[in-house]
Design a protein around this motif. Sequence first.
Motif, PDB file in Angstrom:
ATOM      1  N   UNK A   3     -60.015 -92.948  66.098  1.00 56.96           N
ATOM      2  CA  UNK A   3     -58.885 -93.485  65.333  1.00 56.96           C
ATOM      3  C   UNK A   3     -58.156 -92.354  64.625  1.00 56.96           C
ATOM      4  N   UNK A   4     -56.826 -92.440  64.624  1.00 54.49           N
ATOM      5  CA  UNK A   4     -55.978 -91.458  63.955  1.00 54.49           C
ATOM      6  C   UNK A   4     -54.928 -92.188  63.126  1.00 54.49           C
ATOM      7  N   UNK A   5     -54.407 -91.485  62.098  1.00 53.84           N
ATOM      8  CA  UNK A   5     -53.351 -92.049  61.252  1.00 53.84           C
ATOM      9  C   UNK A   5     -52.065 -91.285  61.534  1.00 53.84           C
ATOM     10  N   UNK A   6     -50.985 -92.041  61.730  1.00 56.34           N
ATOM     11  CA  UNK A   6     -49.675 -91.440  61.930  1.00 56.34           C
ATOM     12  C   UNK A   6     -49.100 -91.093  60.568  1.00 56.34           C
ATOM     13  N   UNK A   7     -48.804 -89.814  60.335  1.00 53.31           N
ATOM     14  CA  UNK A   7     -48.292 -89.385  59.035  1.00 53.31           C
ATOM     15  C   UNK A   7     -46.844 -88.897  59.132  1.00 53.31           C
ATOM     16  N   UNK A  11     -40.822 -94.436  62.133  1.00 50.01           N
ATOM     17  CA  UNK A  11     -41.445 -95.151  63.238  1.00 50.01           C
ATOM     18  C   UNK A  11     -41.236 -94.411  64.561  1.00 50.01           C
ATOM     19  N   UNK A  12     -42.292 -94.371  65.389  1.00 49.75           N
ATOM     20  CA  UNK A  12     -42.206 -93.740  66.704  1.00 49.75           C
ATOM     21  C   UNK A  12     -42.765 -94.675  67.770  1.00 49.75           C
ATOM     22  N   UNK A  13     -42.367 -94.438  69.012  1.00 51.20           N
ATOM     23  CA  UNK A  13     -42.947 -95.128  70.159  1.00 51.20           C
ATOM     24  C   UNK A  13     -43.834 -94.121  70.871  1.00 51.20           C
ATOM     25  N   UNK A  14     -45.090 -94.508  71.140  1.00 49.87           N
ATOM     26  CA  UNK A  14     -46.052 -93.600  71.756  1.00 49.87           C
ATOM     27  C   UNK A  14     -46.286 -94.042  73.200  1.00 49.87           C
ATOM     28  N   UNK A  15     -45.675 -93.338  74.170  1.00 48.20           N
ATOM     29  CA  UNK A  15     -45.817 -93.722  75.577  1.00 48.20           C
ATOM     30  C   UNK A  15     -47.267 -93.772  76.046  1.00 48.20           C
ATOM     31  N   UNK A  17     -49.815 -94.695  74.590  1.00 45.48           N
ATOM     32  CA  UNK A  17     -50.497 -95.907  74.123  1.00 45.48           C
ATOM     33  C   UNK A  17     -49.780 -97.161  74.619  1.00 45.48           C
ATOM     34  N   UNK A  18     -49.154 -97.053  75.787  1.00 49.09           N
ATOM     35  CA  UNK A  18     -48.488 -98.211  76.375  1.00 49.09           C
ATOM     36  C   UNK A  18     -47.196 -98.564  75.673  1.00 49.09           C
ATOM     37  N   UNK A  19     -46.430 -97.550  75.287  1.00 48.46           N
ATOM     38  CA  UNK A  19     -45.146 -97.742  74.593  1.00 48.46           C
ATOM     39  C   UNK A  19     -45.320 -98.425  73.235  1.00 48.46           C
ATOM     40  N   UNK A  20     -46.479 -98.251  72.633  1.00 51.23           N
ATOM     41  CA  UNK A  20     -46.754 -98.869  71.337  1.00 51.23           C
ATOM     42  C   UNK A  20     -45.876 -98.270  70.247  1.00 51.23           C
ATOM     43  N   UNK A  21     -45.351 -99.115  69.388  1.00 57.16           N
ATOM     44  CA  UNK A  21     -44.573 -98.679  68.232  1.00 57.16           C
ATOM     45  C   UNK A  21     -45.553 -98.450  67.083  1.00 57.16           C
ATOM     46  N   UNK A  22     -45.476 -97.263  66.475  1.00 55.37           N
ATOM     47  CA  UNK A  22     -46.394 -96.895  65.399  1.00 55.37           C
ATOM     48  C   UNK A  22     -45.572 -96.580  64.147  1.00 55.37           C
ATOM     49  N   UNK A  23     -45.948 -97.213  63.051  1.00 56.40           N
ATOM     50  CA  UNK A  23     -45.268 -97.052  61.761  1.00 56.40           C
ATOM     51  C   UNK A  23     -45.908 -95.914  60.963  1.00 56.40           C
ATOM     52  N   UNK A  24     -45.170 -95.306  60.041  1.00 57.98           N
ATOM     53  CA  UNK A  24     -45.762 -94.302  59.159  1.00 57.98           C
ATOM     54  C   UNK A  24     -46.976 -94.880  58.417  1.00 57.98           C
ATOM     55  N   UNK A  25     -48.021 -94.085  58.300  1.00 63.46           N
ATOM     56  CA  UNK A  25     -49.281 -94.419  57.635  1.00 63.46           C
ATOM     57  C   UNK A  25     -50.103 -95.467  58.392  1.00 63.46           C
ATOM     58  N   UNK A  44     -48.147 -84.542  62.244  1.00 63.12           N
ATOM     59  CA  UNK A  44     -47.852 -85.892  62.712  1.00 63.12           C
ATOM     60  C   UNK A  44     -49.040 -86.838  62.628  1.00 63.12           C
ATOM     61  N   UNK A  45     -50.239 -86.339  62.890  1.00 62.93           N
ATOM     62  CA  UNK A  45     -51.438 -87.184  62.961  1.00 62.93           C
ATOM     63  C   UNK A  45     -52.554 -86.562  62.135  1.00 62.93           C
TER      64      UNK A  45
END
Length: 73
Positions: A3-7, A11-15, A17-25, A44-45
């Motif tokens: 597990x990692x935290x997006x810092x 908001x980003x889309x991570x290809x 991870x299946x185009x998952x949208x990841x929010x800050x924190x 970033x992480x």
Amino acid sequence: MARVRFIGPETVTVPELGERVVEPDQVVEVPDERFEGYVCQTQTWEPVEEPKDSNDPAPLPVRKTAAKPQKEG
């Protein structure tokens, strides 16, 4: 899975991870073998839970001993 935290700041889309949208924190699960690819991007992480070491043996079950008979007397 690790597990990692997006810092990052927005908001980003991570290809990967299946185009998952990841929010800050937000904390997300990533494949163990890709963990280093995320946490090396220190701007970033950040690590939350490292991958389990596949070389570590599985924990042994707790062994219970049979009760010993009481001595008379």
